[in-house]
Design an enzyme around this catalytic site. Sequence first.
Site, PDB file in Angstrom:
ATOM      1  N   SER A 103      -7.217  10.355  -4.643  1.00 17.49           N
ATOM      2  CA  SER A 103      -6.230  11.572  -4.742  1.00 17.49           C
ATOM      3  C   SER A 103      -5.274  11.297  -5.746  1.00 17.49           C
ATOM      4  O   SER A 103      -4.327  10.443  -5.666  1.00 17.49           O
ATOM      5  CB  SER A 103      -5.572  11.908  -3.226  1.00 17.49           C
ATOM      6  OG  SER A 103      -6.702  12.197  -2.276  1.00 17.49           O
ATOM      7  N   GLU A 106       0.388  10.828  -7.142  1.00 16.94           N
ATOM      8  CA  GLU A 106       0.091   9.585  -6.070  1.00 16.94           C
ATOM      9  C   GLU A 106       0.293   8.385  -6.854  1.00 16.94           C
ATOM     10  O   GLU A 106       0.863   7.197  -6.353  1.00 16.94           O
ATOM     11  CB  GLU A 106      -1.117   9.900  -5.155  1.00 16.94           C
ATOM     12  CG  GLU A 106      -1.010   9.068  -3.871  1.00 16.94           C
ATOM     13  CD  GLU A 106      -1.847   9.642  -2.761  1.00 16.94           C
ATOM     14  OE1 GLU A 106      -2.714   8.952  -2.099  1.00 16.94           O
ATOM     15  OE2 GLU A 106      -1.735  10.840  -2.433  1.00 16.94           O
ATOM     16  N   ARG A 127       2.709   9.141   2.887  1.00 15.52           N
ATOM     17  CA  ARG A 127       2.259   8.401   1.723  1.00 15.52           C
ATOM     18  C   ARG A 127       3.676   7.578   1.140  1.00 15.52           C
ATOM     19  O   ARG A 127       3.778   7.375  -0.197  1.00 15.52           O
ATOM     20  CB  ARG A 127       1.880   9.246   0.681  1.00 15.52           C
ATOM     21  CG  ARG A 127       0.660   9.752   0.967  1.00 15.52           C
ATOM     22  CD  ARG A 127      -0.526   8.984   1.397  1.00 15.52           C
ATOM     23  NE  ARG A 127      -1.710   9.849   1.757  1.00 15.52           N
ATOM     24  CZ  ARG A 127      -1.957   9.940   3.008  1.00 15.52           C
ATOM     25  NH1 ARG A 127      -1.215   9.616   4.271  1.00 15.52           N
ATOM     26  NH2 ARG A 127      -3.048  10.887   3.442  1.00 15.52           N
TER      27      ARG A 127
END
Length: 341
Positions: free
Chosen positions: A239, A335, A165
């Site tokens: 998420s 995130e 990520r």
Amino acid sequence: MIQILENVDLQRYNTMAVPSVARFFCRATSVSELREALAWSQTQHTAQYVLGGGSNTLLDAEVNGLVIRPEISGWEVVGEDKDVVYVCAGAGVVWHTFVMECIENGYFGLENLALIPGHVGAAPIQNIGAYGVELKDVFHTLQAVNCESGELIELSKLQCEFGYRDSVFKGRYKNKQVITSVTFSLSKAPRVSVQYPALIEELAKSNVLTPTPRQVAEAVIRVRRRKLPAPETIPNAGSFFKNPVVCEDFALRLKAEYPQMPQYDAANKRKKLAAGWLIEQCGWKGRKAFGVKVHDKQALVITNPNRVDVGNILELAASIAADVKLKFDVSLEREPKLLSE
């Protein structure tokens, strides 16, 4: 010539439906319009922010600067060899639409990334991933405009410095480059990746032993729809926390104390933990607080059904992270990023 709008409501431009107003706003449908927008912000001495699909972004109540929405559309085949086809897509192309059109045309490799919200231009920034596949696995090159000079550059996979990520656009190139297009290296042969447990289980339910790429994509879509709320009906940013990666020794100690804890192999002999499981063990699944709610089917997702301010969302996230730290001594990292960050 671009049109600069003032005091624009951004609530419909972010999937978390956070109320927010941009001091200035414009759409850029080409590289030249993007350059024009960047030059305008420099001459006006105002900050510039790039907002794509708004699926991985949290907005402040007021954005005091120019918000640029890249809307460069379209995709095309730019090259091929015996086994691979190279497909270039504009930054403003809707990701899921692009995935399904590639499958329809016999270009394979994106199946596991179906139904991820957002636009193509944001995909490399996050190195999006799902069900055992990451963007870097199908990435070839990208083009981006330098925010200061307006120069159009091309970056290879190595230059993008992809991680979990993560990419160079979250580090050295943060707020310095705006992605305009991405070129993917896709397979002409229907090769599929079905190692992820949830995907294996879903395909088994349909008695599919040798799935086609389309069947994999359809299975991914079914799993995602069951676990994740649709942003258009229940505002969310997907998420909300990254799955934490810890050293192997610490993971073993956790496993001894919590035998049911899911753990996955990560790079450099480390282990990836399931953030959703950690959050659920702390009792947050389905709970409401600060006018916000943790999704009742997936503890990793924070929803904003009341469309409240970003401060409420951050308060809930901080409370969740504090509980996980207290119980497991594991730190959770958010995130979605604040646009102002």
